[in-house]
Structures are given as C-alpha cells and as structure tokens.
Enzyme design. Sequence first.
Site, PDB file in Angstrom:
ATOM      1  N   ASP A   8       0.913  -1.271  -0.087  1.00  0.00           N
ATOM      2  CA  ASP A   8       0.056  -0.271   0.143  1.00  0.00           C
ATOM      3  C   ASP A   8       1.017   1.320   0.063  1.00  0.00           C
ATOM      4  O   ASP A   8       1.702   0.701  -0.021  1.00  0.00           O
ATOM      5  CB  ASP A   8      -0.643  -0.739   1.288  1.00  0.00           C
ATOM      6  CG  ASP A   8      -1.530   1.064   1.312  1.00  0.00           C
ATOM      7  OD1 ASP A   8      -2.385   1.659   0.469  1.00  0.00           O
ATOM      8  OD2 ASP A   8      -1.717   1.955   2.219  1.00  0.00           O
ATOM      9  N   ASP A  10      -0.003   4.831   1.292  1.00  0.00           N
ATOM     10  CA  ASP A  10      -0.213   6.039   2.236  1.00  0.00           C
ATOM     11  C   ASP A  10      -0.483   5.166   3.309  1.00  0.00           C
ATOM     12  O   ASP A  10      -1.584   4.279   3.989  1.00  0.00           O
ATOM     13  CB  ASP A  10      -1.260   6.656   2.390  1.00  0.00           C
ATOM     14  CG  ASP A  10      -1.250   7.788   0.615  1.00  0.00           C
ATOM     15  OD1 ASP A  10       0.054   8.383   0.538  1.00  0.00           O
ATOM     16  OD2 ASP A  10      -2.048   7.999   0.240  1.00  0.00           O
ATOM     17  N   LYS A  17      -0.511  11.570   5.502  1.00  0.00           N
ATOM     18  CA  LYS A  17      -1.039  12.910   6.098  1.00  0.00           C
ATOM     19  C   LYS A  17      -2.680  13.439   5.595  1.00  0.00           C
ATOM     20  O   LYS A  17      -3.139  14.631   5.277  1.00  0.00           O
ATOM     21  CB  LYS A  17      -0.295  14.043   5.636  1.00  0.00           C
ATOM     22  CG  LYS A  17       1.110  14.032   6.180  1.00  0.00           C
ATOM     23  CD  LYS A  17       2.539  14.659   5.869  1.00  0.00           C
ATOM     24  CE  LYS A  17       3.871  14.467   5.973  1.00  0.00           C
ATOM     25  NZ  LYS A  17       4.643  14.923   5.669  1.00  0.00           N
ATOM     26  N   GLN A  52      -6.603   5.885  -4.207  1.00  0.00           N
ATOM     27  CA  GLN A  52      -6.385   7.161  -4.021  1.00  0.00           C
ATOM     28  C   GLN A  52      -7.971   8.426  -4.746  1.00  0.00           C
ATOM     29  O   GLN A  52      -7.807   8.848  -6.090  1.00  0.00           O
ATOM     30  CB  GLN A  52      -5.838   7.671  -5.569  1.00  0.00           C
ATOM     31  CG  GLN A  52      -3.861   7.406  -5.015  1.00  0.00           C
ATOM     32  CD  GLN A  52      -3.365   8.031  -3.474  1.00  0.00           C
ATOM     33  OE1 GLN A  52      -3.931   9.297  -3.980  1.00  0.00           O
ATOM     34  NE2 GLN A  52      -3.252   7.353  -3.474  1.00  0.00           N
ATOM     35  N   ALA A  53      -9.065   7.838  -3.562  1.00  0.00           N
ATOM     36  CA  ALA A  53      -9.912   8.660  -4.011  1.00  0.00           C
ATOM     37  C   ALA A  53     -10.168  10.081  -4.171  1.00  0.00           C
ATOM     38  O   ALA A  53     -11.371  10.445  -4.176  1.00  0.00           O
ATOM     39  CB  ALA A  53     -10.783   8.498  -2.733  1.00  0.00           C
ATOM     40  N   ASP A 128      -1.765  -1.167   5.612  1.00  0.00           N
ATOM     41  CA  ASP A 128      -1.626  -0.599   7.555  1.00  0.00           C
ATOM     42  C   ASP A 128      -3.627  -0.456   7.243  1.00  0.00           C
ATOM     43  O   ASP A 128      -3.243  -0.208   8.593  1.00  0.00           O
ATOM     44  CB  ASP A 128      -1.195   0.997   7.242  1.00  0.00           C
ATOM     45  CG  ASP A 128      -1.829   1.802   6.074  1.00  0.00           C
ATOM     46  OD1 ASP A 128      -2.140   1.330   5.111  1.00  0.00           O
ATOM     47  OD2 ASP A 128      -2.248   3.093   6.822  1.00  0.00           O
TER      48      ASP A 128
END
Length: 158
Positions: A8, A10, A17, A52-53, A128
């Site tokens: 993954d 982020d 962030k 990546q919404a 994560d």
Amino acid sequence: MNRALFLDRDGTINIDKGHVYRIEDFEFISGIPEFIKQYNNKEYKVIVITNQAGIAKGYFTAEDVNKLHKHINEELNKIGAHIDAFYMCPHHPDYTGVCNCRKPKTGMIERAIKEFNINVSQSILYGDKPWDIECGLRCGIKSYYIDTVLSDFKNKIS
C-alpha cells in the site's frame, strides 16, 4: 514466474497526512526505503497498490499522483532501490460509483499478476489498513500489517 512485494502507499510507504499528492508533503516512513531495497536485492517485483479517492473527489489529478510516484522512485534510486510499478484506483463509490479496483476489491492486484506474471504463493503484501490485508488475502497472497514487520526489520538493521 515472478515473486512480488505488494505495498500500500499512504501509511505504509509514506506518513499518511491525508490525500498526499504533493512532493513537499511526501515523507517516507523511517526504514521503508531500505526495506524496499531488501526486496529488490532478492529479485522481487515491488508493486504499489493504492486507493487514491482524492482524484474522484476532485482534490488532485492522476497526473499529480504520477508526478509523486516518479519522485518516490527518484528518491529510492539514491540508495539503489526502486518500485517496479504503481497501480492506483482513482475511484470512490460515493463519487464515481462502484469499481473493481478499489481495495478491498482485487482489480489492481489481478492486473499486476497478469502484467508481471506473478506467482501469488511466493508473494507477500504489506499494508496498514484492514482493506489492504483483505485484498491480498482474497488473491491468495500472504498479507500483513506493515507496522509489525517494519519494527522487526529496523531492529535487525540497527
């Protein structure tokens, strides 16, 4: 057939962030570049699969994300590491409807398996979030939370 390390982005590669797409907001999680290099050295294909919404929500464009991904590889190259491919889902069900690529759905991994001739039984996924793990398991890939393995890895290299 190839072995793959699926990651993954982020929260796994970089500090999450919230909708990271600008180079100045990108920050590797400590130890991740070396972790990636370890798998490069073992001849794994290193493949990022990332929801990546923010694209669907209009916060940024796919081009913005691609520029960031190029930067990530440039930074990894400084230590002799690299990511072989980045797959991203630009969708969000509330904005674009249902798709087959948004994790925990398996479209991104299925595409990578086909394009890189991946042996899933010899591959691994780290993420994560529960949907990262669910996605990998649905594809028959050993899947783990990054925080546990990364702390073990950092202890070994220090």
